[in-house]
Design a protein around this motif. Structure first.
Motif: not given
Length: 336
Positions: A34-36, A42-43, A262-264, A268-269
């Motif tokens: 679901i997250s992927l 959305l992120t 850092i961006g990646v 993820i977070v």
């Protein structure tokens, strides 16, 4: 999530986080899918908005600085047109993926609670059946937030007109800001509960917000505390992203490889944080229902969820899908 109703109603701040983490890890494959599929886009939209705003619309968004400084940003009508067109497109995509993510995650958490076996295909199948209901609720939520911010803006305008910007009124400014944040956190709790109510009950729009307000009573501080922590983490991630990724070259002197890493990592977070937002709001809903002694029978809930996937033709009456509005009778004290 095998607690009884009596145990559920006593869950507090840390207990809701604990139950949320357990729910995610017990179905980590499904939540990862679901997250992927829904939350990661959305992120990306969220972070892309930050990048585009800072690079292309800084003159529009920072034009208020002319009040403090003598410099003036020449903003044309075309700048404003492109700016609002960008904002409309951004909020459209943000709302769409927020609706889809909320529908999928709430359905999944409710299925886990009712001990119902589901697959990713089933979750994606119910999303089109739920997003329209959620959209109506989101419209009312956005309207409530708009009215709240308009009222705040009017209050601040009157406040500035009377007291100005003198240093002697810093304390009053701070008090007004705290009251604004507390009100915003409360609206967030109502928003979260109304979203879950829309998915799991035959209520939408204003009635869903009204029901969310009722459910929040008794667990208001717990919900506001959860929202404060999660939004605080999100704000911290945004600051890190802007300092070390967006302006990492100018401010920190970081090489591009470090900025990308850092961006990646921030992406993820933030994706995990968005997932936690929806899971905690669903667990909070279950806790509030138990606190108000509104029975959530697992079999009835499973039957109701099955209707989304066309497994049953049983259509409960409004307000009776999961015993909404039918409080459990108080447990009589045992005679000694």
């Amino acid at each position: 999530m095998d607690r009884t109703h009596e145990a559920m109603k006593s869950i507090g701040f840390f207990g809701i986080f604990n139950q949320s983490f357990k729910t995610i890890f017990n179905s980590k494959k499904l939540f990862t899918q679901i997250s992927l599929t829904l939350i990661l886009p959305l992120t990306i939209i969220f972070l892309a908005h930050i990048q585009i705003s800072n690079h292309f619309f800084w003159r529009v968004e920072n034009n208020y600085l002319t009040y403090y400084y003598s410099t003036y940003h020449n903003v044309t009508v075309a700048d404003w047109l492109y700016y609002w067109l960008f904002k409309i497109i951004y909020f459209t995509f943000l709302t769409v993926f927020s609706l889809l993510s909320t529908a999928a995650v709430v359905f999944t958490v409710a299925s886990v609670y009712s001990d119902r076996e589901i697959t990713f295909r089933q979750v994606m199948k119910i999303v089109p059946n739920v997003w329209k209901k959620l959209f109506i609720t989101f419209v009312f939520i956005y309207f409530a937030l708009f009215i709240y911010n308009v009222i705040y803006g009017i209050v601040m305008f009157i406040f500035i007109s009377i007291f100005g910007y003198s240093g002697s009124v810093v304390v009053l400014w701070f008090i007004v800001l705290i009251l604004y944040v507390l009100g915003l956190l409360y609206l967030t709790v109502v928003w979260q509960l109304a979203s879950v109510v829309t998915v799991l009950e035959n209520i939408r729009g204003f009635n869903a917000m009204k029901k969310g307000k009722i459910l929040a009573n008794g667990k208001k501080m717990v919900g506001m505390g959860i929202a404060f922590v999660l939004y605080g983490i999100l704000l911290g991630l945004i600051v890190v992203y802007q300092l070390f990724v967006e302006f990492g070259g100018e401010i920190s002197g970081l090489a591009m490889i470090w900025r990308v890493m850092i961006g990646v990592s921030c992406g993820i977070v933030i994706t995990m944080l968005f997932l936690m937002f929806i899971v905690t709001q669903t667990v909070l809903y279950l806790v509030c229902k138990s606190y108000h002694r509104e029975a959530i029978d697992k079999l009835s809930l499973s039957t109701f969820l099955g209707a989304y996937t066309a497994e049953t033709v049983v259509y409960p009456k409004p307000g009776e899908e999961i015993q909404l509005g039918r409080p459990q009778p108080p447990v009589p004290a045992q005679q000694v």
